[in-house]
Motif scaffolding. Structure first.
Motif, PDB file in Angstrom:
ATOM      1  N   ASP A 128      44.244  42.530  38.422  1.00  0.00           N
ATOM      2  CA  ASP A 128      43.712  41.238  38.665  1.00  0.00           C
ATOM      3  C   ASP A 128      43.993  41.209  40.219  1.00  0.00           C
ATOM      4  O   ASP A 128      43.216  40.816  40.756  1.00  0.00           O
ATOM      5  CB  ASP A 128      44.406  40.194  38.158  1.00  0.00           C
ATOM      6  N   VAL A 129      45.168  41.520  40.629  1.00  0.00           N
ATOM      7  CA  VAL A 129      45.552  41.388  42.089  1.00  0.00           C
ATOM      8  C   VAL A 129      44.599  42.208  43.040  1.00  0.00           C
ATOM      9  O   VAL A 129      43.847  41.768  44.030  1.00  0.00           O
ATOM     10  CB  VAL A 129      47.081  41.896  42.359  1.00  0.00           C
ATOM     11  N   ILE A 130      44.407  43.601  42.486  1.00  0.00           N
ATOM     12  CA  ILE A 130      43.423  44.517  43.185  1.00  0.00           C
ATOM     13  C   ILE A 130      42.251  44.112  43.333  1.00  0.00           C
ATOM     14  O   ILE A 130      41.354  44.031  44.143  1.00  0.00           O
ATOM     15  CB  ILE A 130      43.742  45.828  42.513  1.00  0.00           C
ATOM     16  N   LYS A 131      41.658  43.248  42.181  1.00  0.00           N
ATOM     17  CA  LYS A 131      40.124  42.889  41.965  1.00  0.00           C
ATOM     18  C   LYS A 131      40.048  41.915  42.858  1.00  0.00           C
ATOM     19  O   LYS A 131      38.930  41.771  43.507  1.00  0.00           O
ATOM     20  CB  LYS A 131      40.040  42.534  40.537  1.00  0.00           C
ATOM     21  N   ASP A 132      40.909  40.983  42.961  1.00  0.00           N
ATOM     22  CA  ASP A 132      40.828  39.829  43.812  1.00  0.00           C
ATOM     23  C   ASP A 132      40.881  40.115  45.213  1.00  0.00           C
ATOM     24  O   ASP A 132      40.244  39.409  46.104  1.00  0.00           O
ATOM     25  CB  ASP A 132      41.735  38.791  43.562  1.00  0.00           C
ATOM     26  N   ALA A 133      41.950  40.896  45.616  1.00  0.00           N
ATOM     27  CA  ALA A 133      41.871  41.164  46.985  1.00  0.00           C
ATOM     28  C   ALA A 133      41.057  42.317  47.676  1.00  0.00           C
ATOM     29  O   ALA A 133      40.812  42.113  48.995  1.00  0.00           O
ATOM     30  CB  ALA A 133      43.320  41.823  47.248  1.00  0.00           C
ATOM     31  N   LEU A 188      39.896  42.889  51.597  1.00  0.00           N
ATOM     32  CA  LEU A 188      40.267  44.047  52.248  1.00  0.00           C
ATOM     33  C   LEU A 188      39.136  44.932  52.896  1.00  0.00           C
ATOM     34  O   LEU A 188      39.167  45.489  53.989  1.00  0.00           O
ATOM     35  CB  LEU A 188      41.270  44.697  51.255  1.00  0.00           C
ATOM     36  N   LEU A 189      38.016  45.055  52.310  1.00  0.00           N
ATOM     37  CA  LEU A 189      36.942  45.698  52.471  1.00  0.00           C
ATOM     38  C   LEU A 189      36.374  45.078  53.734  1.00  0.00           C
ATOM     39  O   LEU A 189      35.836  45.678  54.834  1.00  0.00           O
ATOM     40  CB  LEU A 189      35.777  45.688  51.300  1.00  0.00           C
ATOM     41  N   GLN A 190      36.209  43.502  53.961  1.00  0.00           N
ATOM     42  CA  GLN A 190      35.726  43.088  54.945  1.00  0.00           C
ATOM     43  C   GLN A 190      36.939  43.573  56.330  1.00  0.00           C
ATOM     44  O   GLN A 190      36.216  43.795  57.571  1.00  0.00           O
ATOM     45  CB  GLN A 190      35.818  41.632  55.057  1.00  0.00           C
ATOM     46  N   MET A 225      47.444  49.147  48.806  1.00  0.00           N
ATOM     47  CA  MET A 225      45.821  49.398  48.947  1.00  0.00           C
ATOM     48  C   MET A 225      45.456  49.334  50.319  1.00  0.00           C
ATOM     49  O   MET A 225      44.490  50.316  50.745  1.00  0.00           O
ATOM     50  CB  MET A 225      45.301  47.842  48.362  1.00  0.00           C
ATOM     51  N   VAL A 226      45.909  48.557  51.563  1.00  0.00           N
ATOM     52  CA  VAL A 226      45.695  48.867  52.855  1.00  0.00           C
ATOM     53  C   VAL A 226      46.287  50.291  52.962  1.00  0.00           C
ATOM     54  O   VAL A 226      45.230  50.809  53.775  1.00  0.00           O
ATOM     55  CB  VAL A 226      46.708  47.954  53.641  1.00  0.00           C
ATOM     56  N   PHE A 268      44.219  55.716  54.693  1.00  0.00           N
ATOM     57  CA  PHE A 268      44.214  57.076  54.306  1.00  0.00           C
ATOM     58  C   PHE A 268      42.742  57.601  53.978  1.00  0.00           C
ATOM     59  O   PHE A 268      42.487  58.825  54.716  1.00  0.00           O
ATOM     60  CB  PHE A 268      45.049  57.551  53.014  1.00  0.00           C
ATOM     61  N   ILE A 269      41.940  56.890  53.272  1.00  0.00           N
ATOM     62  CA  ILE A 269      40.658  57.586  52.853  1.00  0.00           C
ATOM     63  C   ILE A 269      39.897  57.551  53.962  1.00  0.00           C
ATOM     64  O   ILE A 269      39.219  58.557  54.201  1.00  0.00           O
ATOM     65  CB  ILE A 269      40.271  56.640  51.631  1.00  0.00           C
TER      66      ILE A 269
END
Length: 218
Positions: free
Chosen positions: A6-11, A15-17, A192-193, A198-199
């Motif tokens: 849920d945290v990943i989905k919401d954030a 983070l993409l912005q 995630m950051v 890295f990607i």
């Protein structure tokens, strides 16, 4: 405050912005820095002292001070003396561009000097001017050798944008900090950051490898 998923989905959208802002500043600054680097390179290689000294001072100051100080100086210091106002985005772009431009200056200079002087002499013997010989003979060969270094500077630009959070630019690092300050999921958000950095940088490295193979010099 839910599960990790849920945290990943919401954030993720936020983070993409932040990643978009990071990439935007990095790409624009590397383009500007190439122009700065080329101009400063020819100034450093000039036979005129009035051109050599300012370029040398610029390179030495930038390489001799932390980028964080440069960012703060351009955003807070210079405007207070010059009585001008710079937006955080403009100040950040100028700081990153000037920083990488100094390193690009030396990359250009090293690349040009790595080309045999016989190339310049051959061009001049064919009737080309100094500028024409440099543009059509020397620089094309030098740029091929400099591509890995330029791509390396792009990766530095991507990482250096994380410093821009100190002046309030909502790049990837700052967005991540803002998110975990609210949900207290620092491990998940920072992971995630780091993964997004890295990607992005790994993708740039892959592009660099392909460019090196395409423009390889025997």
């Amino acid at each position: 405050m839910g599960t990790t998923l849920d945290v990943i989905k919401d954030a993720f959208p936020y983070l993409l912005q932040g990643l978009y802002m990071t990439v935007l500043i990095s790409v624009v600054s590397i383009i500007i820095s190439l122009v700065i680097g080329l101009i400063a390179c020819f100034m450093r290689m000039s036979k005129y002292t009035i051109l050599r000294y300012p370029a040398a001072i610029y390179v030495n100051i930038i390489r001799g001070t932390p980028i964080l100080i440069q960012i703060l100086f351009i955003y807070f210091g210079a405007p207070s003396v010059l009585d001008i106002h710079l937006s955080a985005f403009t100040a950040g772009l100028i700081a990153i561009s000037l920083n990488i431009g100094a390193y690009n200056t030396e990359i250009f200079r090293g690349g040009i000097e790595s080309i045999s002087k016989g190339q310049m002499e051959a061009g001049r013997s064919l009737g080309f001017t100094y500028s024409q010989t440099m543009a059509y003979i020397v620089l094309p060969q030098a740029v091929r050798r400099m591509i890995p270094s330029f791509v390396n500077q792009l990766t530095h630009a991507i990482k250096d944008t994380s410093m821009l959070s100190v002046i309030g630019i909502a790049e990837l690092t700052m967005v991540g900090q803002s998110i975990y300050a609210m949900n207290f999921k620092s491990f998940e958000i920072l992971t995630m950051v780091a993964l997004m950095y890295f990607i992005t940088i790994y993708t740039v490295s892959l592009i660099s490898t392909r460019l090196e193979r395409r423009f390889v010099i025997s």
